[in-house]
Scaffold this active site. Structure first.
Site, PDB file in Angstrom:
ATOM      1  N   ARG A 135       3.355   6.504  -2.607  1.00 41.66           N
ATOM      2  CA  ARG A 135       4.122   6.651  -2.699  1.00 41.66           C
ATOM      3  C   ARG A 135       4.663   7.121  -4.345  1.00 41.66           C
ATOM      4  O   ARG A 135       4.924   7.733  -4.661  1.00 41.66           O
ATOM      5  CB  ARG A 135       5.575   6.247  -1.773  1.00 41.66           C
ATOM      6  CG  ARG A 135       5.635   6.204  -0.816  1.00 41.66           C
ATOM      7  CD  ARG A 135       6.775   4.934  -0.447  1.00 41.66           C
ATOM      8  NE  ARG A 135       6.827   5.093   1.181  1.00 41.66           N
ATOM      9  CZ  ARG A 135       7.747   3.981   1.371  1.00 41.66           C
ATOM     10  NH1 ARG A 135       8.742   2.644   0.321  1.00 41.66           N
ATOM     11  NH2 ARG A 135       8.205   4.210   3.144  1.00 41.66           N
TER      12      ARG A 135
ATOM     13  N   LEU B 134       8.940  36.065  -5.769  1.00 38.85           N
ATOM     14  CA  LEU B 134       7.661  36.654  -4.863  1.00 38.85           C
ATOM     15  C   LEU B 134       7.693  37.862  -4.232  1.00 38.85           C
ATOM     16  O   LEU B 134       7.315  38.986  -3.878  1.00 38.85           O
ATOM     17  CB  LEU B 134       6.565  36.169  -4.581  1.00 38.85           C
ATOM     18  CG  LEU B 134       5.180  35.788  -5.593  1.00 38.85           C
ATOM     19  CD1 LEU B 134       5.917  35.088  -6.614  1.00 38.85           C
ATOM     20  CD2 LEU B 134       3.917  34.910  -5.077  1.00 38.85           C
TER      21      LEU B 134
ATOM     22  N   GLY C  94       8.836  39.722  -1.349  1.00 39.01           N
ATOM     23  CA  GLY C  94       7.810  39.649   1.004  1.00 39.01           C
ATOM     24  C   GLY C  94       6.371  39.417   0.276  1.00 39.01           C
ATOM     25  O   GLY C  94       5.614  38.809   1.508  1.00 39.01           O
TER      26      GLY C  94
ATOM     27  N   GLU D 135       4.593   8.940   4.072  1.00 40.04           N
ATOM     28  CA  GLU D 135       5.113   8.119   2.731  1.00 40.04           C
ATOM     29  C   GLU D 135       6.421   7.413   3.155  1.00 40.04           C
ATOM     30  O   GLU D 135       6.732   7.449   2.007  1.00 40.04           O
ATOM     31  CB  GLU D 135       3.735   7.939   2.001  1.00 40.04           C
ATOM     32  CG  GLU D 135       2.864   8.422   2.193  1.00 40.04           C
ATOM     33  CD  GLU D 135       2.000   6.991   2.283  1.00 40.04           C
ATOM     34  OE1 GLU D 135       3.042   6.042   2.526  1.00 40.04           O
ATOM     35  OE2 GLU D 135       0.982   7.555   2.710  1.00 40.04           O
TER      36      GLU D 135
ATOM     37  N   CYS E 107       0.820  -1.196  -0.095  1.00 35.73           N
ATOM     38  CA  CYS E 107      -0.026  -0.273   0.123  1.00 35.73           C
ATOM     39  C   CYS E 107       0.768   1.359   0.569  1.00 35.73           C
ATOM     40  O   CYS E 107       0.095   2.347  -0.709  1.00 35.73           O
ATOM     41  CB  CYS E 107      -0.991   0.231   1.252  1.00 35.73           C
ATOM     42  SG  CYS E 107      -1.804  -1.383   1.542  1.00 35.73           S
ATOM     43  N   LEU E 108       2.174   1.191   0.816  1.00 35.70           N
ATOM     44  CA  LEU E 108       2.920   2.322   0.484  1.00 35.70           C
ATOM     45  C   LEU E 108       3.480   2.583  -0.508  1.00 35.70           C
ATOM     46  O   LEU E 108       3.278   3.554  -1.233  1.00 35.70           O
ATOM     47  CB  LEU E 108       4.326   2.173   2.226  1.00 35.70           C
ATOM     48  CG  LEU E 108       3.607   2.016   3.240  1.00 35.70           C
ATOM     49  CD1 LEU E 108       4.794   1.978   4.287  1.00 35.70           C
ATOM     50  CD2 LEU E 108       2.899   2.802   3.248  1.00 35.70           C
TER      51      LEU E 108
END
Length: 263
Positions: free
Chosen positions: A123, A218, A220, A243, A118-119
């Site tokens: 992932r 960007l 501040g 994960e 499942c992991l």
């Protein structure tokens, strides 16, 4: 669950740490024909709203159990105070003498290979998902620097700005191509989990680097809630942990390269 009629949750991680599931302390014991489960889990998504929990516990080995969340002794509590993943629910689970019938044990899920499978899929999903964060940050940074004027010209017309944007885009493209190759390998047959670790480790780190560069471009404004960059950065810091941490994936890759386990 497949029809979307009930919600499930996946109970593997424990409070002492998620990187060593073999050391789990949640235990299951037989009492007549029943199973009785005691233990705790942490960082379990959706547990407070789930109808059923897949709980991993140890008897002679590790087994998976289907646990109704309304079973006596099952308690789920949402974790508060998070700076990341705030739109998702992660929970603590306490199992205090939760009694289950014999058929609650998943018959073909014995040992850690089942939760690890499942992991591996989770992932793989992360390797794709973080590319979306990177692309969102690039799109925002390009738009912002086109409109922002500095030293008599658009910020986007400056060499250093274009260098940053180019490096961000290369990281993004590399991540997408890596995720696409993983998809092709999965489609062709069973995939080596080490390949998934490469994708998760690389793509998360690339997305972090892209988001950090967007924050710089960007200025501040990048730290304000008017733009999503700091939210993306906070969420990516969480992704670096769940994960499999960066360090765990590095050790998985290192073991494959050297033949020596450093866990």
């Amino acid at each position: 669950m497949a029809r979307g009629e009930v919600i499930g949750c996946f109970g593997l991680t424990e409070p002492a740490g998620g990187s060593d599931p073999a050391a789990m302390t949640t235990n299951a014991r037989r009492d007549g024909s029943d199973w009785v489960i005691d233990g705790t889990k942490r960082w379990i998504g959706l547990a407070t709203i789930a109808d059923v929990a897949v709980i991993w516990a140890r008897d002679e080995g590790v087994r998976g159990f289907l646990v109704p969340t309304d079973a006596p002794g099952f308690t789920a509590t949402a974790i508060t105070g998070k700076f990341a993943m705030r739109s998702s629910i992660q929970c603590d689970i306490t199992l205090d003498g939760v009694r289950l019938p014999a058929d609650a044990a998943l018959p073909e899920a014995s040992g850690l290979s089942a939760p690890f499978a499942c992991l591996t899929d989770a992932r793989y999903g992360i390797a794709w998902g973080v590319t979306g964060i990177a692309r969102a940050c690039i799109d925002l940074a390009v738009e912002f620097t086109r409109e922002r004027r500095l030293f008599g010209d658009a910020l986007a017309a400056k060499q250093l700005t274009q260098d940053k944007l180019a490096r961000m885009f290369v990281r993004y493209e590399t991540s997408v191509l890596l995720a696409l190759e993983l998809a092709r390998l999965k489609a062709a047959g069973p995939i080596d989990p080490v390949q998934i670790s490469v994708g998760k480790l690389n793509n998360v780190q690339d997305a972090v680097a892209v988001a950090q560069a967007a924050r710089q471009l960007l200025g501040g404004d990048g730290i304000t809630s008017a733009y999503p960059v700091m939210r993306h950065l906070a969420n990516l810091e969480a992704v670096r942990t769940y994960e499999g941490t960066d360090d765990i994936h590095a050790l998985i890759i290192g073991r494959a390269l050297t033949g020596h386990s450093a866990f």
